[in-house]
Design a protein around this motif. Structure first.
Motif: not given
Lengths: 347, 299, 385, 235
Positions: C24-32, C59-78
């Motif tokens: 029921d959520t719209i998940k968007v991933g942000f490894p930023v 939300g959109v059609n009743g679905k809410k956005f859920e943003l998954l955010v985690q820091d990469t520390g500007t590192d590609t591997q992470t």
């Protein structure tokens, strides 16, 4: 000629390396069986860093000269292997202007790795000739110079290295089990070197240069050996990096990686292989925890604030605290087999 | 053409002045306690952030801001000595270097955490910068101020070291630290003074850097200090004259590289500069003007 | 040994997989990169704010956005490991470090899940050369911003230009000036000289001395770099008596550029940059910033607003497809004639597939205040593929 | 075994060592004494190669070693101890000894004694696996001597070996040195301030003052020499 002075040194080195290998392998195997997919990647990256830390230990731990150029040698290893192994049709696309026909050949993964090791080892040898003639801070500044020069070449010769852009299309050669085996091999190499005749004499010279000189230690030669061997291990770490990730750029081979791996080495204790391994494990897992906190998670209903920069602060704090409180690192001269083999008699 | 040469030489001089100013701050601490203080860059940044804060709480008087920034840098330098560097005072140079790297990492990330990863505008020092015409050459007042301030700082340091009691103690300490302790001069005071002076020099450097950049960010000090560190080593680490010489040499080298290198190799400027540095070090491992060590009879 | 592991690992593995997937959520991933070198690319702040705005409206059609955010520390591997983590949690799109060395491997991994790399502000050209298919950028690549700036420059009568290039920012700082030069030459102008610089540079006097040595004085200088470096360049050029335009790219679109005019209102009069979205007072971007501030989520600069665009585009696609299937969402994005976003009226990915077709604003200054000089799709864009 | 041919060394304008000649053969134990600043340590540094002489030549078993590096001289059979202890703190007692015995492997000289026996004689056999920092001061002094012997030396230079030892320890040290003299084929040079100790272990004594050799001879001759008395007591 036997590389060990006594069979006791060999025994200790062998058991120590074996025990560490068991620890290292079991972490990997655990992740392979129980981890989520992204854990595999996380752990692979940790193994690459372990190789870097071991490569760093071979020189720094045995000579007590701070080296800040290790990420440059890792980068050289990665790029040389990548240039050799990437298929021609991809290179035509990504390196259209490459000189010397670099985009007109491709080799298999093993030959590429061997060429990379040979060339990087040779470069390490050449730079080593300069490094070993200097001592202390002078040597460290030249290692910084090497880092800056290599980075500058990576950045500028975009026709070969692509600079900050992606050098892509490197086939994926390794997986987690390959790097576990490579790590075990390198643990043995580093530990055997530490306990070898060369290692013992080098460590004597790191404690007291003049006194070692007076005891017949050829410090120049031994430092050069350690520097070159360290360079080879670093090249190997770079190859492992490229052979898994498939895409490299100049960016990961610079100061932030230098400090990260340096912190790993000195946290555990740079004089021992056990220390290098422990430091890598602690920092890898520690940083994951800190990163989690950084983005302001909600734990048990408690909302934490966003604290960007926490991981950098933690890394710096680890370095400072270790230096201030216990500059031999957590374990000092201790090696893991001392837990099991009774080496001490009572006075 | 002559104009161009004169212009570039003046540029080299002002580049060199900035490096020399920072290098002096590094050298004075190194000569006393053998510490390579990489956190010097963050001491400079603190000066910058102090200006930011003062501007934010509506201090307009430039003199007050300048004094405030210098004061902040001095306090920071002395504070770092007290909490981070005193415990490693008698450790080897490597321990000190790594401690300083750690301190530098912590401070950079604290700035990031407490302020912002992005540059924050600080324009209160712009007034120092206006164009000056000398015949057909135009230079910035800032270049003159910076060169003059560096020369004054050198003069002040020489006088301080030659004339004042603490200064004489410091000179003695740079030759033989134990001796000064035996003479009953408190080591803490000598070292704290060295850090205070390095902080003062960092504060002055901060003013010029901010006057030119007009913004402050967490890594403000890292690059200049890296260069100044190189200047110190090339000049002869621990020698104040060497630091100044190294600074000006590096300035000349950098501008020279930009001028001489063809456009297609321009990006390799740093590579060439550092290669020259490495060659100088191989030729003279202790730097060009390394202080004569009293080796004496004993080893 | 092995069967034993398998026996216990399968149920555990399965439970891992089953655990986090909510339909029921719209998940968007942000490894930023929240920290490290690329921390200024803060599109995530705006993405969060826009997600909040949409969620507050149900939300959109009743679905809410859920943003998954985690820091990469500007590192590609992470970034890659985090991508894999987010993919396993069922995201519909990923936004990551906006450089090809990260975006390529991230896209390759996401391809296996059908997930798209949807970048708020990635302008580098390399991603559009067909290396990966599941990449979409919400903005126009660098040649477009260079062309827009050059077209404006030509309209102001600029003939002779100096290009400042650097490898430190990838093709963005190395090639963008050359594209600018190409358009200028196409319009009858001339490239007097190319000069090199590094990032960061806090003293431009050697380059400025070079400019003064040139046989004819330049009408304009083009640079693709960041603040505060460009601010220093503007001031030092003025101080050296070089009365030329300073043109640039989106790197100049930083709020701290405006403060260069603190003591001299006219100093920015001949500064202009082709950028990704209009940022002058009264623009949609400024409205968005005000709106976020009211929500208690202050955002600053252009990148956050572009982050909001990404969320709006996703909202559009979810509404269109009625679900959260990542492949369907990509198709919906690429087939739409126009998608409403925040920074401009609308964007379209129909013609270019991997980047947005949108107007490219050129921003300048009058009395130290931003003005929109032009806002169109450039007519002549250098061949860059 | 060891021969110095009119060695001189200046520091700045000061002559630290001037025209010193010495000759030592197998089994000799030479005491080198003189007031502070007489040039004893400089002479040792010249012999071991930490300093190079301005004039003169040094021969070790007829090989000219004047331009050899310290580590080469060590491998050729010049072993030394240091005035202030220079044990490797991060190595164990055994490894400290190994450092030297590894070097002795590089020479073609055959070890004519049993190292384990020496370790035993110097009371280190049950401390081999200890970290060197756990040793008492007296044992550290011994360790230095054992480490030097592990080089299989032709010439052993002991720089104030009894410094900081109490009477008992000094006595034990004397006995050990006697044992070395009797059982190992090497020449020994001992520098010390403790005249009683020197007189007890040496069969030849050379006295230096102001960089010059002012007297040389058997212990009883030296103790009656007028110039020596002047040099020690002052004018």
């Amino acid at each position: 000629m036997n590389i060990f002075q006594s069979s006791k040194s060999f025994k200790q080195a062998f058991w120590g390396a074996t025990l560490l290998s068991v620890v290292i392998a079991s972490i990997g195997v655990f992740v392979i069986f129980f981890g989520e997919r992204y854990h595999l990647r996380l752990v692979y990256a940790a193994y690459v860093n372990l190789l870097v830390v071991l490569g760093l230990q071979v020189f720094m731990g045995n000579t007590n000269i701070t080296n800040l150029s290790h990420s440059a040698f890792m980068g050289l290893g990665a790029y040389i292997a990548a240039i050799c192994v990437t298929p021609i049709q991809i290179k035509k696309l990504s390196l259209p202007d490459a000189p010397w026909g670099l985009n007109a050949f491709e080799l298999d993964a093993l030959s590429s790795a061997l060429i990379s090791l040979t060339l990087t080892g040779f470069l390490a040898f050449l730079t080593g000739l300069v490094i070993v003639r200097l001592s202390g801070i002078g040597a460290t500044i030249v290692t910084i110079a090497i880092l800056v020069i290599v980075h500058s070449i990576f950045m500028h010769r975009t026709d070969i290295f692509k600079g900050k852009q992606a050098f892509f299309g490197i086939p994926q050669v390794f997986d987690l089990s390959s790097i576990i085996m490579i790590s075990i091999f390198v643990i043995f190499v580093a530990r055997f070197f530490r306990e070898s005749k060369w290692g013992i004499q080098l460590r004597a010279s790191s404690d007291d240069e003049k006194s070692a000189d007076a005891m017949g230690v050829n410090i120049f030669k031994l430092r050069l050996v350690a520097w070159t061997l360290g360079g080879l291990i670093l090249a190997l770490s770079g190859i492992c990096y490229a052979y898994y990730l498939g895409t490299i750029s100049a960016r990961p081979f610079y100061f932030s990686h230098v400090f990260l791996t340096l912190a790993m080495l000195i946290l555990g204790g740079m004089r021992s292989i056990t220390g290098a391994v422990i430091g890598t494990i602690l920092i890898t897992f520690g940083l994951e925890g800190v990163r989690f906190m950084e983005t302001g998670p909600t734990i048990l209903g408690l909302k934490f604030p966003e604290m960007l920069g926490l991981s950098g602060i933690a890394l710096g704090a680890v370095i400072v605290i270790i230096m201030v409180v216990r500059n031999g690192g957590l374990v000092g001269n201790f090696e893991i087999e001392q837990l099991f083999i009774k080496t001490r008699k009572n006075i | 053409m002559i104009d161009y040469v004169v212009q570039q030489s003046l540029n080299a001089l002002s580049f060199g002045a900035e490096y020399a100013l920072i290098a002096l701050g590094l050298a004075i601490v190194f000569s006393i306690m053998g510490l390579v203080n990489f956190a010097h860059g963050e001491v400079i940044a603190i000066g910058g952030y102090c200006m930011m804060v003062m501007a934010a709480i509506a201090f307009r008087n430039p003199i007050v801001i300048i004094i405030g920034a210098i004061f902040a840098s001095v306090i920071m330098a002395v504070f770092l000595e007290r909490i981070a560097f005193r415990p490693v005072r008698y450790a080897d140079a490597t321990t000190g270097l790594l401690t300083a790297f750690g301190v530098s990492l912590i401070l950079q990330n604290l700035f990031l955490l407490l302020v912002s990863p992005r540059p924050i505008a600080v324009t209160s020092m712009y007034f120092l910068d206006w164009p000056i015409k000398l015949g057909s050459i135009r230079i910035s007042s800032l270049q003159i101020f910076e060169t003059v301030a560096t020369l004054l700082a050198i003069l002040f340091l020489v006088l301080f070291l030659k004339r004042s009691f603490l200064g004489i103690a410091m000179r003695a300490a740079s030759l033989d630290f134990e001796m000064v302790r035996l003479m009953g001069i408190r080591a803490n005071r000598v070292i704290a003074t060295a850090f205070a002076i390095s902080g003062l020099l960092a504060g002055i450097a901060a003013i010029f850097i901010i006057a030119r950049r007009g913004a402050v960010d967490p890594t403000l000090g890292f690059n200049p200090v890296l260069k100044a560190f190189v200047a110190c080593v090339v000049g002869g680490f621990g020698s104040l004259t060497g630091a100044v010489l190294g600074g000006f040499l590096l300035g000349a080298l950098e501008v020279g590289m930009l001028v001489i290198l063809p456009q297609s190799y321009g990006g390799m400027k740093d590579a060439f500069v550092f290669a020259v540095i490495a060659i100088i070090l191989v030729w003279r491992p202790e730097g060009i003007l390394s202080p004569q060590k009293e080796k004496g009879d004993k080893i | 040994m092995k069967p034993f592991f398998k026996k216990i690992s399968i149920p555990i593995f399965a439970s891992f997989l089953a655990f986090p997937v909510y339909a029921d959520t719209i998940k968007v991933g942000f490894p930023v990169p929240l920290t490290g070198e690329y921390a200024p690319y803060a599109e995530i702040q705006g993405a969060k704010c826009m997600a909040e705005i949409i969620n507050n409206k149900g939300g959109v059609n009743g679905k809410k956005f859920e943003l998954l955010v985690q820091d990469t520390g500007t590192d590609t591997q992470t970034a890659i490991s985090l991508t894999e983590k987010f993919l396993d949690q069922g995201v519909v799109a990923i936004g990551t470090i906006p450089f090809s060395d990260t975006m390529i491997p991230v896209a390759q991994i996401a391809a296996g899940y059908g997930v798209t790399i949807l970048q708020a502000q990635s302008t580098q050209v390399e991603m559009h050369t067909g290396i990966v298919d599941n990449f979409i950028s919400n903005v126009s690549p660098d040649p477009f911003t260079a062309a827009a700036a050059a077209e404006y420059a030509l309209s102001e009568g600029v003939k002779n230009v100096v290009l400042l290039t650097s490898d430190d920012g990838g093709s963005w700082s190395a090639k963008t000036p050359l594209w600018f030069g190409e358009v200028i030459e196409n319009g009858g102008g001339k490239v007097l000289s190319k000069m090199n610089f590094s990032i960061p540079t806090s003293d431009w006097s050697p380059q400025i001395a070079e400019m003064k040595k040139l046989s004819s004085s330049p009408d304009a200088v083009y640079i693709s770099s960041i603040m505060p470096d460009v601010g220093v360049l503007v001031r030092q050029m003025k101080a050296a008596g070089i009365d030329a335009w300073v043109f640039g790219s989106d790197g100049l679109d930083d709020p701290s550029l405006d403060s260069v005019a603190d003591s001299d209102k006219s100093i920015l009069d001949k500064v202009a940059f082709g950028t990704l979205a209009p940022s002058q007072p009264g623009s949609a971007m400024q409205e968005f910033q005000a709106e976020c501030k009211a929500l208690g989520m202050p955002v600053d600069g252009m990148f956050p607003a572009l982050g909001a665009d990404v969320i709006m585009a996703l909202a559009y696609a979810v509404e269109k497809t009625g679900g959260t299937d990542p492949v369907a969402i990509r198709e919906a994005l690429r087939s739409a004639d126009s998608i409403p976003v925040r920074t401009v009226e609308s964007v379209s990915f129909k013609n270019n597939k991997s980047h947005a077709e949108r107007t490219v604003p050129v921003i300048g200054f009058k009395n130290g205040v931003r003005v929109l000089l032009s806002n169109a799709i450039p007519r002549f864009v250098p061949n860059w593929k | 075994m060891l021969r110095l041919d009119s060695i001189s060394k200046k520091f700045g304008g000061v002559k630290a060592v001037s025209q010193v000649s010495l000759e030592l053969s197998d089994g000799d134990v030479l005491g080198l004494i003189g007031p502070n600043g007489a040039g004893k340590s400089t002479l040792i540094n010249l012999i071991t190669g930490l300093l190079t002489p301005d004039e003169g030549q040094i021969y070790l078993s007829n090989l000219n070693i004047t331009s050899k590096k310290p580590y080469e001289r060590a491998r050729l059979g010049l072993a030394r101890t240091f005035q202030n202890l220079r044990i490797y703190p991060n190595l164990s007692v055994g490894q400290n000894i190994e450092v030297a015995s590894i070097s002795s492997n590089y020479s073609s000289r055959i070890m004519n004694f049993d190292l384990d026996k020496i370790i035993n004689i110097f009371d280190l056999d049950n401390k081999i696996d200890l970290a060197s920092e756990e040793l008492s001061y007296g044992h550290l002094r011994r360790l230095e001597i054992v480490r030097a012997l592990a080089l299989n030396p032709l010439v052993l230079l002991l720089d104030e070996p009894a410094a900081g030892m109490n009477e008992n320890e000094t006595k034990e040290l004397s006995n050990s040195l006697k044992w070395v003299q009797n059982n190992i084929a090497c020449a020994i040079i001992v520098i010390d301030h403790d005249l009683k100790f020197i007189m007890g272990v040496c069969d030849k004594i050379t006295v230096m003052n102001m960089g010059e050799v002012i007297a040389s001879g058997k212990p009883n001759e030296i103790s009656n020499n007028k110039r020596v008395k002047e040099a020690y007591i002052g004018h």
